[in-house]
Design a protein around this motif. Structure first.
Motif, PDB file in Angstrom:
ATOM      1  N   HIS A   1       7.576  -1.316  10.287  1.00  0.00           N
ATOM      2  CA  HIS A   1       7.297   0.048   9.849  1.00  0.00           C
ATOM      3  C   HIS A   1       7.987   0.263   8.511  1.00  0.00           C
ATOM      4  O   HIS A   1       9.201   0.058   8.388  1.00  0.00           O
ATOM      5  CB  HIS A   1       7.807   1.063  10.865  1.00  0.00           C
ATOM      6  CG  HIS A   1       7.850   2.459  10.333  1.00  0.00           C
ATOM      7  ND1 HIS A   1       6.727   3.109   9.882  1.00  0.00           N
ATOM      8  CD2 HIS A   1       8.891   3.324  10.139  1.00  0.00           C
ATOM      9  CE1 HIS A   1       7.058   4.315   9.449  1.00  0.00           C
ATOM     10  NE2 HIS A   1       8.360   4.469   9.589  1.00  0.00           N
ATOM     11  N   ILE A   2       7.207   0.679   7.509  1.00  0.00           N
ATOM     12  CA  ILE A   2       7.731   0.906   6.165  1.00  0.00           C
ATOM     13  C   ILE A   2       7.612   2.399   5.851  1.00  0.00           C
ATOM     14  O   ILE A   2       6.514   2.933   5.720  1.00  0.00           O
ATOM     15  CB  ILE A   2       6.951   0.099   5.100  1.00  0.00           C
ATOM     16  CG1 ILE A   2       6.936  -1.389   5.454  1.00  0.00           C
ATOM     17  CG2 ILE A   2       7.546   0.341   3.721  1.00  0.00           C
ATOM     18  CD1 ILE A   2       8.280  -2.059   5.422  1.00  0.00           C
ATOM     19  N   SER A   3       8.745   3.069   5.739  1.00  0.00           N
ATOM     20  CA  SER A   3       8.718   4.498   5.416  1.00  0.00           C
ATOM     21  C   SER A   3       8.473   4.702   3.927  1.00  0.00           C
ATOM     22  O   SER A   3       9.067   4.006   3.092  1.00  0.00           O
ATOM     23  CB  SER A   3      10.047   5.146   5.808  1.00  0.00           C
ATOM     24  OG  SER A   3      10.078   6.491   5.370  1.00  0.00           O
ATOM     25  N   PRO A   4       7.626   5.653   3.547  1.00  0.00           N
ATOM     26  CA  PRO A   4       7.480   5.992   2.129  1.00  0.00           C
ATOM     27  C   PRO A   4       8.794   6.383   1.463  1.00  0.00           C
ATOM     28  O   PRO A   4       8.935   6.270   0.242  1.00  0.00           O
ATOM     29  CB  PRO A   4       6.492   7.166   2.147  1.00  0.00           C
ATOM     30  CG  PRO A   4       5.690   6.950   3.392  1.00  0.00           C
ATOM     31  CD  PRO A   4       6.666   6.385   4.392  1.00  0.00           C
ATOM     32  N   ALA A   5       9.765   6.836   2.260  1.00  0.00           N
ATOM     33  CA  ALA A   5      11.063   7.215   1.698  1.00  0.00           C
ATOM     34  C   ALA A   5      11.745   6.041   0.999  1.00  0.00           C
ATOM     35  O   ALA A   5      12.607   6.242   0.142  1.00  0.00           O
ATOM     36  CB  ALA A   5      11.971   7.770   2.789  1.00  0.00           C
ATOM     37  N   ARG A   6      11.366   4.811   1.339  1.00  0.00           N
ATOM     38  CA  ARG A   6      11.939   3.639   0.669  1.00  0.00           C
ATOM     39  C   ARG A   6      11.607   3.631  -0.827  1.00  0.00           C
ATOM     40  O   ARG A   6      12.334   3.030  -1.623  1.00  0.00           O
ATOM     41  CB  ARG A   6      11.412   2.354   1.295  1.00  0.00           C
ATOM     42  CG  ARG A   6      11.869   2.072   2.709  1.00  0.00           C
ATOM     43  CD  ARG A   6      11.551   0.644   3.073  1.00  0.00           C
ATOM     44  NE  ARG A   6      11.806   0.357   4.472  1.00  0.00           N
ATOM     45  CZ  ARG A   6      11.782  -0.864   5.000  1.00  0.00           C
ATOM     46  NH1 ARG A   6      11.518  -1.914   4.218  1.00  0.00           N
ATOM     47  NH2 ARG A   6      12.015  -1.050   6.277  1.00  0.00           N
TER      48      ARG A   6
ATOM     49  N   LEU B   1       0.833  -1.202   0.000  1.00  0.00           N
ATOM     50  CA  LEU B   1       0.000   0.000   0.000  1.00  0.00           C
ATOM     51  C   LEU B   1       0.869   1.254   0.000  1.00  0.00           C
ATOM     52  O   LEU B   1       0.560   2.237  -0.693  1.00  0.00           O
ATOM     53  CB  LEU B   1      -0.939  -0.001   1.205  1.00  0.00           C
ATOM     54  CG  LEU B   1      -1.871   1.206   1.347  1.00  0.00           C
ATOM     55  CD1 LEU B   1      -2.685   1.434   0.085  1.00  0.00           C
ATOM     56  CD2 LEU B   1      -2.788   1.040   2.566  1.00  0.00           C
ATOM     57  N   THR B   2       1.945   1.228   0.737  1.00  0.00           N
ATOM     58  CA  THR B   2       2.850   2.384   0.754  1.00  0.00           C
ATOM     59  C   THR B   2       3.412   2.640  -0.638  1.00  0.00           C
ATOM     60  O   THR B   2       3.485   3.793  -1.093  1.00  0.00           O
ATOM     61  CB  THR B   2       3.992   2.154   1.755  1.00  0.00           C
ATOM     62  OG1 THR B   2       3.441   1.897   3.056  1.00  0.00           O
ATOM     63  CG2 THR B   2       4.907   3.363   1.833  1.00  0.00           C
ATOM     64  N   ARG B   3       3.799   1.582  -1.327  1.00  0.00           N
ATOM     65  CA  ARG B   3       4.301   1.731  -2.690  1.00  0.00           C
ATOM     66  C   ARG B   3       3.216   2.301  -3.607  1.00  0.00           C
ATOM     67  O   ARG B   3       3.492   3.197  -4.420  1.00  0.00           O
ATOM     68  CB  ARG B   3       4.771   0.383  -3.237  1.00  0.00           C
ATOM     69  CG  ARG B   3       5.383   0.483  -4.641  1.00  0.00           C
ATOM     70  CD  ARG B   3       5.704  -0.864  -5.238  1.00  0.00           C
ATOM     71  NE  ARG B   3       6.828  -1.502  -4.563  1.00  0.00           N
ATOM     72  CZ  ARG B   3       6.722  -2.569  -3.775  1.00  0.00           C
ATOM     73  NH1 ARG B   3       5.532  -3.123  -3.553  1.00  0.00           N
ATOM     74  NH2 ARG B   3       7.793  -3.091  -3.200  1.00  0.00           N
ATOM     75  N   GLU B   4       1.985   1.818  -3.486  1.00  0.00           N
ATOM     76  CA  GLU B   4       0.880   2.334  -4.304  1.00  0.00           C
ATOM     77  C   GLU B   4       0.656   3.820  -4.063  1.00  0.00           C
ATOM     78  O   GLU B   4       0.416   4.587  -5.013  1.00  0.00           O
ATOM     79  CB  GLU B   4      -0.417   1.580  -3.980  1.00  0.00           C
ATOM     80  CG  GLU B   4      -0.493   0.164  -4.507  1.00  0.00           C
ATOM     81  CD  GLU B   4      -1.803  -0.485  -4.111  1.00  0.00           C
ATOM     82  OE1 GLU B   4      -2.762   0.248  -3.785  1.00  0.00           O
ATOM     83  OE2 GLU B   4      -1.861  -1.726  -4.101  1.00  0.00           O
TER      84      GLU B   4
END
Length: 387
Positions: free
Chosen positions: A211-216, A181-184
């Protein structure tokens, strides 16, 4: 007396502070309405701040913060998120709230629109309005686990939309955005050429999910990079009153960042910066203890709500439970929490503090003593029958 500016008159009351300050005036009240960690600060953190005063290091610091602290923030971000961030992209700020104001000041012109979560933290909207911008809430529905849907957000984008705000782990929901979802959401921002402000105040506290940062998923160059990451030590290390955090910026914005920082706060006081440096580079026992405590409180509180038949969102992060009290609140949860404080001596944050979709819900802070938490929840009205 001359009138205040219209954009100031339009800033709404923060309902979290409203109920919390009422509770502070109520003898014996159990305050479950505010996210204030309740552990003593580690001695080495206090000593570092006091040593700065003892050596009379009380002059200006660089706009962006002392070099060691900038590198410490960058190193932690690199280690935890695998993002190649240098210290030159880190700005030390007077708490995450100042970082949000700094980012919005860079990105929003009068009349611009900024997409914020509904329910979401109140100051997203308050800060935007102070800048003469228009906050537009994107819906987080109970039926979808209070997770954003890209199609709902995309339907709200206009030619005035400039910024997308993401918040994971979420305050007030405790929801965590997954990798896909973050990637989308980042792909959506790229399609529409939007800046992204990622509020990651609770990044240290997730439970059984990463925790997955959008900065990834951000681009590595100025032309592609679009994420401003807001970090704080208020929650991670309990430094709420020292007002210390960081804003990780896209590359090559030094001059603009320096100019805006100078106009808002100039620089952060030196003693909190040295305390923060000690927190980031010293023993991490505080964070580990806090994480265990919040998880245990979450599980204990969930058991009480289960026994009372009160629906809630299972928290995957942060230190809040988002509970459905619509059976008791009668369509006015803001009024109900006031009555509940007066009658039961317990303060809860009303869901409407976080947006219209919060009607009927309350946010329960899990960060205090377990005994107070369970006593306060024991006074909640049970949900019975078909309510």
């Amino acid at each position: 007396m001359p009138e205040l500016a219209a954009h100031v008159r339009d800033v709404p009351v923060n309902q979290i502070r409203e109920i919390t300050e009422a509770a502070w005036r109520t003898p014996g009240a159990l305050v479950l309405s505010i996210g204030e960690p309740g552990f003593p600060l580690p001695r080495h953190v206090l000593d570092a701040g006091m040593a700065c005063l003892d050596r009379d290091e009380t002059n200006y610091t660089p706009n962006a913060g002392i070099p060691g602290l900038r590198e410490a923030f960058a190193a932690r971000f690199r280690e935890q998120q695998g993002v190649d961030v240098g210290a030159d992209r880190v700005y030390v700020v007077a708490g995450a709230q100042q970082g949000l104001h700094l980012a919005m000041s860079l990105l929003l012109s009068p009349g611009d629109e900024i997409l914020i979560p509904n329910p979401g933290y109140p100051t997203f909207a308050m800060t935007a309005r102070l800048l003469n911008a228009e906050p537009v809430g994107y819906p987080l529905y109970p039926g979808h686990g209070f997770q954003p849907r890209t199609e709902d957000i995309e339907a709200l984008i206009t030619d005035r939309t400039r910024v997308l705000v993401l918040n994971s782990p979420s305050n007030p929901l405790g929801a965590v955005l997954g990798r896909d979802l973050t990637r989308e959401l980042m792909e959506l921002a790229r399609r529409h050429d939007l800046w992204v402000i990622s509020d990651e105040c609770y990044e240290a506290f997730t439970y059984d999910v990463p925790h997955i940062s959008p900065a990834r998923f951000d681009g590595g160059t100025r032309g592609e990079a679009r994420v401003f990451t807001s970090l704080t030590l208020s929650k991670t290390y309990g430094l709420t009153g020292l007002r210390i955090g960081a804003l990780v910026c896209p590359p090559e914005l030094k001059q603009q960042m320096d100019n805006v920082m100078e106009s808002i706060v100039s620089c952060v006081a030196a003693p909190p910066q040295y305390a923060a440096l000690a927190a980031l580079t010293g023993p991490q026992d505080y964070v580990q203890h806090a994480s265990r405590h919040y998880r245990e409180n979450r599980d204990a509180a969930s058991a009480v709500l289960d026994a009372k038949g009160i629906p809630y969102l299972q928290a995957q992060g942060a230190f809040y439970l988002w509970a459905d009290l619509s059976h008791a609140s009668g369509g006015d949860v803001r009024g109900w929490v006031r009555r509940f404080l007066a009658d039961a001596g317990v303060a809860l944050a009303p869901g409407t503090a976080f947006g219209s979709i919060g009607e009927g819900w309350v946010r329960i802070a899990l960060c205090g003593q377990k005994q107070d938490l369970l006593e306060g929840l024991s006074r909640l009205p049970a949900r019975t029958g078909l309510e």
